[in-house]
Design an enzyme around this catalytic site. Sequence first.
Site, mmCIF file in Angstrom:
data_model
loop_
_atom_site.group_PDB
_atom_site.id
_atom_site.type_symbol
_atom_site.label_atom_id
_atom_site.label_comp_id
_atom_site.label_asym_id
_atom_site.label_seq_id
_atom_site.Cartn_x
_atom_site.Cartn_y
_atom_site.Cartn_z
ATOM 1 N N LYS A 95 1.002 -1.284 -0.422
ATOM 2 C CA LYS A 95 -0.229 0.011 0.144
ATOM 3 C C LYS A 95 0.604 1.182 -0.023
ATOM 4 C CE LYS A 95 -3.948 0.900 0.339
ATOM 5 N NZ LYS A 95 -5.486 0.123 -0.705
ATOM 6 N N GLY A 195 -20.846 6.367 3.938
ATOM 7 C CA GLY A 195 -19.905 6.741 3.001
ATOM 8 C C GLY A 195 -20.758 6.464 1.537
ATOM 9 N N GLY A 197 -19.545 7.532 -1.590
ATOM 10 C CA GLY A 197 -18.414 8.126 -2.045
ATOM 11 C C GLY A 197 -18.637 7.258 -3.395
ATOM 12 N N LYS A 198 -16.981 6.859 -3.978
ATOM 13 C CA LYS A 198 -17.051 5.976 -5.608
ATOM 14 C C LYS A 198 -18.227 4.706 -5.485
ATOM 15 C CE LYS A 198 -12.818 6.002 -5.461
ATOM 16 N NZ LYS A 198 -11.372 6.217 -5.343
ATOM 17 N N VAL A 199 -17.475 3.747 -4.435
ATOM 18 C CA VAL A 199 -18.038 2.580 -3.949
ATOM 19 C C VAL A 199 -19.415 2.667 -3.567
ATOM 20 C CG1 VAL A 199 -17.969 0.206 -2.718
ATOM 21 C CG2 VAL A 199 -16.117 1.544 -3.696
ATOM 22 N N GLY A 200 -19.740 3.315 -1.774
ATOM 23 C CA GLY A 200 -20.940 3.531 -1.728
ATOM 24 C C GLY A 200 -22.205 4.138 -2.550
ATOM 25 N N HIS A 201 -21.779 4.619 -3.688
ATOM 26 C CA HIS A 201 -23.267 4.736 -5.119
ATOM 27 C C HIS A 201 -23.099 3.999 -5.359
ATOM 28 C CE1 HIS A 201 -24.928 8.260 -7.553
ATOM 29 N NE2 HIS A 201 -25.254 7.335 -7.402
#
Length: 376
Positions: A95, A195, A197-201
């Site tokens: 990471k 949350g 964002g990108k994933v949550g949407h």
Amino acid sequence: MSAGGASGTGILRTLFRSEQGGHEQVVLCQDRASGLKAVIALHSTALGPGLGGTRFHPYAGEEHPEEAALLDALNLARGMSYKNAMAGLPHGGGKAVIIGDPAKIKTEELLLAYGRFVASLGGRYVTACDVGTYVQDMDVVARECRWTTGRSPEQGGAGDSSVLTAFGVFQGMRASAQHLWGAPTLRGRTVGIAGVGKVGHHLVEHLLEDGARVVVTDVRPEAVERVRAAHPEVEGVADTATLVRFEGLDVYAPCALGGALDDATVPALTAKAVCGAANNQLAHPGVEKDLAGRGILYAPDYVVNAGGVIQVADELLGFDFARAKAKAAKIFDTTLSIFDRAATDGVPPAAAADRIAEMRMAGGGSGGDGAEESYG
């Protein structure tokens, strides 16, 4: 893990302490011309080159932001070792963290400098997107580093990895529903997402298609407004504290930053299951036992959120979305098998998943779907 006030000596102890560190390599990167300050952490390459995203974050409010970034990179890299092992990928865990506010300091020059640092590792670390970095950023990084995934389709990449991250989390939720209620569906259930964002949407869309009632929150009101504009049936609440106490909640999905399950949150949870996209959801060792003690089913984060890394890993084979999605769909079976193993061993699911991942790493990858593939 809290990083505030850590001393240099304390950081060195963390780097070499086996239960929290044991990392193979940690690289501190600085490029004065572009302003780049970054950490690249390689936890394990037992199964292959370390694969994990690049987080771009300011660590605002931390007393020592550089130390906070280092500890975050260490924890995230370790999590990637376990995630890749459980996903059956021929990759270890790595990471990277770029320190700073991406809205203020992200430039092409900085990303190119970062790419040169990744390239200097000669393929031991393969990078991708994470919080604060996007497909277009990886296209820039790739100009200096061929060990870059998550690029745009126009550049031969897999595109936005949040697509299969959300799909995989949804599979983990289906498995949780199967385990708890006897059917692999969230129809008629209430799911709270912290949350969007990108994933949550994307996750919202899967759940609505499945017939779930969805309640959301986000530290950015505009993110909630964007979801509700597209899906007026979605309910919004003021904050995470309100969401975890939401009456009638069946599943809680942490989909923002780590440490979401802590000593304040777990006693307040009304949900019967936790299954979300955030990394490192357990704030400290022992939280998994607290969840189990309250009868809350926990789907291990690094198992259910592996769809994104499955997607970017497939890019190294010459990306095929159908092939990657078929692999991500197996998160359903993997999650169910962990619940069964946990019941057999009499341990929380997080402990059962850790045992399986550690066996795979110790055995060089035997027993994992896809572990025989070579990325050349």
